[in-house]
Design an enzyme around this catalytic site. Sequence first.
Site, PDB file in Angstrom:
ATOM      1  CG  ASN A   1     -34.067  22.959  21.791  1.00  0.00           C
ATOM      2  OD1 ASN A   1     -34.128  23.739  20.991  1.00  0.00           O
ATOM      3  ND2 ASN A   1     -33.528  21.780  21.404  1.00  0.00           N
TER       4      ASN A   1
ATOM      5  NE  ARG B   1      -2.979   6.135 -15.547  1.00  0.00           N
ATOM      6  CZ  ARG B   1      -3.981   4.367 -15.399  1.00  0.00           C
ATOM      7  NH1 ARG B   1      -3.325   3.218 -14.816  1.00  0.00           N
ATOM      8  NH2 ARG B   1      -4.819   4.367 -15.818  1.00  0.00           N
TER       9      ARG B   1
ATOM     10  CB  ALA C   1      -1.191   0.009   1.407  1.00  0.00           C
TER      11      ALA C   1
HETATM   12  C1  UD1 Z   1       0.728  -4.938 -10.409  1.00  0.00           C
HETATM   13  C2  UD1 Z   1       1.252  -5.816 -10.920  1.00  0.00           C
HETATM   14  C3  UD1 Z   1      -0.062  -6.497 -12.472  1.00  0.00           C
HETATM   15  C4  UD1 Z   1      -1.249  -6.621 -12.110  1.00  0.00           C
HETATM   16  C5  UD1 Z   1      -1.569  -5.301 -10.473  1.00  0.00           C
HETATM   17  C6  UD1 Z   1      -3.087  -6.377 -10.416  1.00  0.00           C
HETATM   18  C7  UD1 Z   1       3.758  -5.651 -10.500  1.00  0.00           C
HETATM   19  C8  UD1 Z   1       5.069  -4.985 -11.081  1.00  0.00           C
HETATM   20  N1  UD1 Z   1       2.443  -5.475 -11.557  1.00  0.00           N
HETATM   21  O1  UD1 Z   1       0.264  -4.094 -11.180  1.00  0.00           O
HETATM   22  O2  UD1 Z   1       0.665  -7.654 -12.865  1.00  0.00           O
HETATM   23  O3  UD1 Z   1      -2.212  -7.353 -12.829  1.00  0.00           O
HETATM   24  O4  UD1 Z   1      -1.116  -5.696 -10.069  1.00  0.00           O
HETATM   25  O5  UD1 Z   1      -3.748  -4.999  -9.341  1.00  0.00           O
HETATM   26  O6  UD1 Z   1       3.466  -6.066  -9.195  1.00  0.00           O
HETATM   27  N2  UD1 Z   1       3.107  -0.390  -4.674  1.00  0.00           N
HETATM   28  C9  UD1 Z   1       3.859  -0.659  -3.383  1.00  0.00           C
HETATM   29  N3  UD1 Z   1       5.133   0.039  -3.228  1.00  0.00           N
HETATM   30  C10 UD1 Z   1       5.559   0.208  -4.895  1.00  0.00           C
HETATM   31  C11 UD1 Z   1       4.571  -0.121  -6.301  1.00  0.00           C
HETATM   32  C12 UD1 Z   1       3.541  -0.496  -5.709  1.00  0.00           C
HETATM   33  O7  UD1 Z   1       3.939  -0.202  -2.017  1.00  0.00           O
HETATM   34  O8  UD1 Z   1       6.862   0.475  -4.525  1.00  0.00           O
HETATM   35  C13 UD1 Z   1       1.425  -0.518  -3.644  1.00  0.00           C
HETATM   36  C14 UD1 Z   1       0.109  -0.025  -4.602  1.00  0.00           C
HETATM   37  O9  UD1 Z   1       0.008   0.932  -2.806  1.00  0.00           O
HETATM   38  C15 UD1 Z   1      -0.785  -0.692  -4.511  1.00  0.00           C
HETATM   39  C16 UD1 Z   1       0.195  -2.350  -5.099  1.00  0.00           C
HETATM   40  O10 UD1 Z   1       1.189  -2.212  -4.573  1.00  0.00           O
HETATM   41  O11 UD1 Z   1      -1.598  -0.993  -3.861  1.00  0.00           O
HETATM   42  C17 UD1 Z   1       0.107  -2.488  -7.104  1.00  0.00           C
HETATM   43  O12 UD1 Z   1       0.577  -1.545  -7.225  1.00  0.00           O
HETATM   44  P1  UD1 Z   1       0.506  -0.520  -8.821  1.00  0.00           P
HETATM   45  O13 UD1 Z   1       1.810   0.404  -8.785  1.00  0.00           O
HETATM   46  O14 UD1 Z   1      -0.413  -0.573  -8.737  1.00  0.00           O
HETATM   47  O15 UD1 Z   1       0.278  -1.641  -9.754  1.00  0.00           O
HETATM   48  P2  UD1 Z   1       0.112  -1.875 -10.930  1.00  0.00           P
HETATM   49  O16 UD1 Z   1       0.586  -1.220 -12.206  1.00  0.00           O
HETATM   50  O17 UD1 Z   1      -1.141  -1.925 -10.712  1.00  0.00           O
END
Ligand code: UD1
Length: 463
Positions: A390, A23, A17
């Site tokens: 009141n 975005r 998280a």
């Molecule tokens: C990721 C997956 C993708 C999957 C998708 C599902 C990877 C590389 N890709 O992509 O294959 O289909 O989730 O929703 O894992 N986060 C951290 N630290 C970081 C980056 C992210 O804690 O450095 C957390 C974000 O807060 C988020 C989660 O990891 O809650 C997923 O990260 P996000 O950047 O949204 O990955 P996606 O591009 O959605």
Amino acid sequence: MTVSDSVIRPRIAVVLAAGRGTRMRSELPKVLHPVAGRPMISWVLDAARAAGCRRIVVIVGHGAERLRAAVAAPDVVFVTQEPQLGTGHALAQAAPAIEGAAQLLVLSGDVPLVSPRTLEKLVAPSAWGALAVAELDRPERLGRVLAAAHGGLERIVEAADASPEELEVRTVNAGLYALPAPEIFSYLDRLDDHNAQGELYLTDAVGAAAADGERLELVPLDDPSEAWGVNTRRQLGEVHRRLLERHLEALMDAGVTVLDPARTVVEPQVEVGADTVLHPGVSLLGKTRVGRGCTLHQGAWLHDTELGDGVTVKPYSVLDGAKVGPASQVGPFSRLRPGADLGHGVAVGNFVEVKNSRLADGVKAGHLAYLGDAEIGPEANIGAGVVTCNYDGQKKHKTKIGKGAFVGSDTMLVAPVTVGDDAVTGAGSVITQDVPDGALGVGRGRQRVIEDWARRRARHEES
Ligand code: UD1
Ligand code: CA
């Protein structure tokens, strides 16, 4: 050893998280955006708890302080990831918080539709690890899952790195995994960021384990919407809608009529009894509980409110922190504020506001009244325009109205004041002294009648 050896390996959830969620274009950390009335990440934590995780490690980074404050709990530990170099880097930060071998449920804080059942299925197979997959018509930017000939995982390719053929694949990675610790950490240590986003991908670590000959089961989601992640406000809206829809479906299965589900908002913690009818434009929020056989008309907005059986809420009524007894009628255009406590068969109507007041069984207040800090006995009748005065500018005072009392229209009850049992107040009275049981209280200017006044005025104006 397999990930399902739960006897030896405690089940620990790691929730990613820390990401910025650029975005979303928001000041608020992405996983704190509310969906169906609660921060997105709360749904993930609940699912982990329901699936038997006694410990939850939350990886925080962007907006860490707000996140800690929002989800702190005895079973949650926080680990900071700074800077945020990708999902693989995020999970690697959890290593010091996990002592010894563990069965990790690695979850994404931005995938809130995940169900406990799915997590149970992820830990079930006796494979090295498992990941949840879904077939989506619009896989968009989700990672594509490539299966090996043996049916397990071969590798995951991120949309940004995928070839046109790989983008044709509709099997997506939901971002939900069961992985063994400490084994997964050695794969995370070897990650590089040679990819389109320049990040350390968790998906690459999982692929590397598969390439090493470890079996990773692909667990299809019963409900593909569980794979919906939130990267944008549009996706936030879709996930919110889906959470509500799921709850409405369960209510309908349990005997509630929802005339127009797309225009009805019932938050997931709300309970509704069988044979209750919800008209379009109803909102039931927070910890609201609605009894059996109620009818809620358009524009009924209820928050933390309790309705007994057989209650009717007529259009455009706002109920917040109120309690309404069985067979009562509220509205149209009523406002019940916190502490409004209505007994059995009470009727509160047009433009009546009630706050912190008990209305006993059978009380009627049909029109244009303000009842605050009052205690009203059974069967009392409150006329149109009655106001409990009141507040004296400094303090709130109580008004007591006895059983069967008849408070005439436009009576001002200057509190503290008591109107006795079966007592009556004259219309238009300002009541500043107690009215004893059975008495009539009148407090208004005596009417004067001036004979022949209109003709005399006309004559006066002519001259
Ligand atoms: C990721 C997956 C993708 C999957 C998708 C599902 C990877 C590389 N890709 O992509 O294959 O289909 O989730 O929703 O894992 N986060 C951290 N630290 C970081 C980056 C992210 O804690 O450095 C957390 C974000 O807060 C988020 C989660 O990891 O809650 C997923 O990260 P996000 O950047 O949204 O990955 P996606 O591009 O959605
Ligand atoms: Ca995401």
